[in-house]
Design a protein around this motif. Structure first.
Motif, PDB file in Angstrom:
ATOM      1  N   PHE A  94       0.733  -0.980   0.047  1.00  0.00           N
ATOM      2  CA  PHE A  94       0.004   0.064   0.045  1.00  0.00           C
ATOM      3  C   PHE A  94       0.954   1.356   0.072  1.00  0.00           C
ATOM      4  O   PHE A  94       1.795   1.216   0.428  1.00  0.00           O
ATOM      5  CB  PHE A  94      -0.736   0.113   1.287  1.00  0.00           C
ATOM      6  CG  PHE A  94      -1.896  -1.047   1.161  1.00  0.00           C
ATOM      7  CD1 PHE A  94      -2.049  -2.211   0.532  1.00  0.00           C
ATOM      8  CD2 PHE A  94      -3.127  -0.514   1.910  1.00  0.00           C
ATOM      9  CE1 PHE A  94      -3.005  -2.833   0.681  1.00  0.00           C
ATOM     10  CE2 PHE A  94      -4.400  -1.450   2.136  1.00  0.00           C
ATOM     11  CZ  PHE A  94      -4.424  -2.797   1.276  1.00  0.00           C
ATOM     12  N   GLY A  95       0.384   2.481  -0.595  1.00  0.00           N
ATOM     13  CA  GLY A  95       1.211   3.704  -0.645  1.00  0.00           C
ATOM     14  C   GLY A  95       0.596   4.753  -0.007  1.00  0.00           C
ATOM     15  O   GLY A  95      -0.880   4.897  -0.366  1.00  0.00           O
ATOM     16  N   LEU A  96       1.071   5.543   0.672  1.00  0.00           N
ATOM     17  CA  LEU A  96       0.578   6.845   1.364  1.00  0.00           C
ATOM     18  C   LEU A  96       1.349   8.024   1.025  1.00  0.00           C
ATOM     19  O   LEU A  96       2.596   8.120   1.574  1.00  0.00           O
ATOM     20  CB  LEU A  96       0.178   6.743   2.854  1.00  0.00           C
ATOM     21  CG  LEU A  96      -0.493   7.653   3.472  1.00  0.00           C
ATOM     22  CD1 LEU A  96      -1.893   7.944   2.945  1.00  0.00           C
ATOM     23  CD2 LEU A  96      -0.805   7.436   4.881  1.00  0.00           C
ATOM     24  N   GLY A  97       1.258   8.893  -0.108  1.00  0.00           N
ATOM     25  CA  GLY A  97       2.199  10.162  -0.149  1.00  0.00           C
ATOM     26  C   GLY A  97       2.094  11.287   0.672  1.00  0.00           C
ATOM     27  O   GLY A  97       0.876  11.349   1.306  1.00  0.00           O
ATOM     28  N   GLY A  98       2.715  12.206   0.413  1.00  0.00           N
ATOM     29  CA  GLY A  98       2.278  13.519   1.092  1.00  0.00           C
ATOM     30  C   GLY A  98       2.858  13.496   2.594  1.00  0.00           C
ATOM     31  O   GLY A  98       3.647  12.572   2.826  1.00  0.00           O
ATOM     32  N   SER A  99       2.557  14.479   3.364  1.00  0.00           N
ATOM     33  CA  SER A  99       2.535  14.808   4.572  1.00  0.00           C
ATOM     34  C   SER A  99       1.312  15.218   5.235  1.00  0.00           C
ATOM     35  O   SER A  99       0.583  15.838   4.569  1.00  0.00           O
ATOM     36  CB  SER A  99       3.938  15.139   4.786  1.00  0.00           C
ATOM     37  OG  SER A  99       3.838  16.665   4.836  1.00  0.00           O
ATOM     38  N   LEU A 100       1.237  15.200   6.556  1.00  0.00           N
ATOM     39  CA  LEU A 100       0.485  16.069   7.314  1.00  0.00           C
ATOM     40  C   LEU A 100       1.132  17.484   7.157  1.00  0.00           C
ATOM     41  O   LEU A 100       2.320  17.782   6.867  1.00  0.00           O
ATOM     42  CB  LEU A 100       0.330  15.934   8.667  1.00  0.00           C
ATOM     43  CG  LEU A 100      -0.057  14.406   9.188  1.00  0.00           C
ATOM     44  CD1 LEU A 100       0.104  14.122  10.667  1.00  0.00           C
ATOM     45  CD2 LEU A 100      -1.596  14.317   8.677  1.00  0.00           C
ATOM     46  N   GLU A 114      -8.276  13.165   5.425  1.00  0.00           N
ATOM     47  CA  GLU A 114      -8.066  12.464   4.071  1.00  0.00           C
ATOM     48  C   GLU A 114      -7.056  11.487   4.076  1.00  0.00           C
ATOM     49  O   GLU A 114      -7.425  10.469   3.227  1.00  0.00           O
ATOM     50  CB  GLU A 114      -7.056  13.850   3.374  1.00  0.00           C
ATOM     51  CG  GLU A 114      -8.104  15.177   2.994  1.00  0.00           C
ATOM     52  CD  GLU A 114      -7.095  16.205   2.464  1.00  0.00           C
ATOM     53  OE1 GLU A 114      -8.018  16.924   1.513  1.00  0.00           O
ATOM     54  OE2 GLU A 114      -6.326  16.561   3.138  1.00  0.00           O
ATOM     55  N   TYR A 115      -6.094  11.284   5.103  1.00  0.00           N
ATOM     56  CA  TYR A 115      -5.429  10.007   5.005  1.00  0.00           C
ATOM     57  C   TYR A 115      -6.315   8.895   5.274  1.00  0.00           C
ATOM     58  O   TYR A 115      -5.921   7.773   4.779  1.00  0.00           O
ATOM     59  CB  TYR A 115      -4.085  10.161   6.246  1.00  0.00           C
ATOM     60  CG  TYR A 115      -2.803  10.744   5.779  1.00  0.00           C
ATOM     61  CD1 TYR A 115      -2.566  10.799   4.401  1.00  0.00           C
ATOM     62  CD2 TYR A 115      -1.993  11.070   6.756  1.00  0.00           C
ATOM     63  CE1 TYR A 115      -1.290  11.225   3.957  1.00  0.00           C
ATOM     64  CE2 TYR A 115      -0.884  11.453   6.443  1.00  0.00           C
ATOM     65  CZ  TYR A 115      -0.305  11.429   4.996  1.00  0.00           C
ATOM     66  OH  TYR A 115       0.793  12.072   4.565  1.00  0.00           O
TER      67      TYR A 115
END
Length: 217
Positions: A94-100, A114-115
């Motif tokens: 699984f992938g999760l880009g960007g940051s808080l 959103e996450y």
């Protein structure tokens, strides 16, 4: 399975002969974001092309210092995994880009809400949970999300997701000063440190366990 993992490249695109050989001998390369330093696809393309000379099995997310359109570019290139489920051999990824949101403006950020929706979207694409998570943002309250030595700035949503889905490996980055290895439940967490300063990791992943090596060019 042997994985070369790197994150926080920030525009360092020169690869040493020893690193090229590591990449060539690995089963896959995982990129944990901040491929550029406030750049977009045009900046990242030469680096991706160079990596593919040595290994075509690449999975990647963008970081908070990458332009948001980087996620679409990586997906078009067949390597992007933000909000998606993919496979490496028998392992689900699984992938999760960007940051808080950060204290200063960066172009690619998400709220915790959103996450949560992004991870739910990835779950809907798979018939099981992740074995590997590639996330630029680290999970909350670990050795890998500390700034100023003690303040934890990771994602609570990601932490809950890791605790619920019990992956074997979580690659993260973002917090340059908190490189290292930690555990969360059954998951091994790794922030190899910024590749911009020559840091990367080599993971040996088996159903029976995870072996981590940290290297510096």
């Amino acid at each position: 399975m042997t994985l070369v993992v790197l994150t926080d490249i920030h525009g360092r695109y020169t690869l040493s002969p020893s690193f090229k050989e590591r990449v060539r001998r690995s089963d896959a390369v995982l990129l944990g974001g901040d491929i550029t330093h406030f750049g977009g696809p045009g900046n990242a393309a030469p680096f991706l092309t160079e990596l593919r000379r040595y290994n075509s099995a690449i999975l990647a997310v963008a970081g908070n210092c990458d332009a948001p359109e980087m996620e679409h570019y990586l997906e078009e290139e067949g390597v992007g995994i933000h909000g998606r489920c993919s496979t490496l051999g028998d392992f689900s990824v699984f992938g999760l880009g960007g940051s808080l949101p950060a204290p200063v403006f960066t172009p690619h950020t998400f709220s915790e809400e959103e996450y949560s929706r992004i991870l739910e979207t990835a779950m809907d694409q798979c018939d099981r949970g992740p074995d590997i998570i590639i996330s630029h943002q680290p999970p909350y309250n670990t050795k890998l999300d500390r700034v100023m030595g003690s303040r934890h700035v990771g994602s609570r949503v990601l932490r809950e997701f890791v605790e619920k889905t019990t992956p074997k490996l979580v690659l993260c980055g973002h917090i340059h000063e908190s490189s290292g290895v930690d555990t969360l439940g059954t998951a091994t967490l790794i922030n190899p440190g910024p590749f911009r300063h020559g840091h990367y990791g080599v993971i040996t992943l088996k159903r029976s366990g995870v072996k981590v090596e940290l290297h510096t060019l």
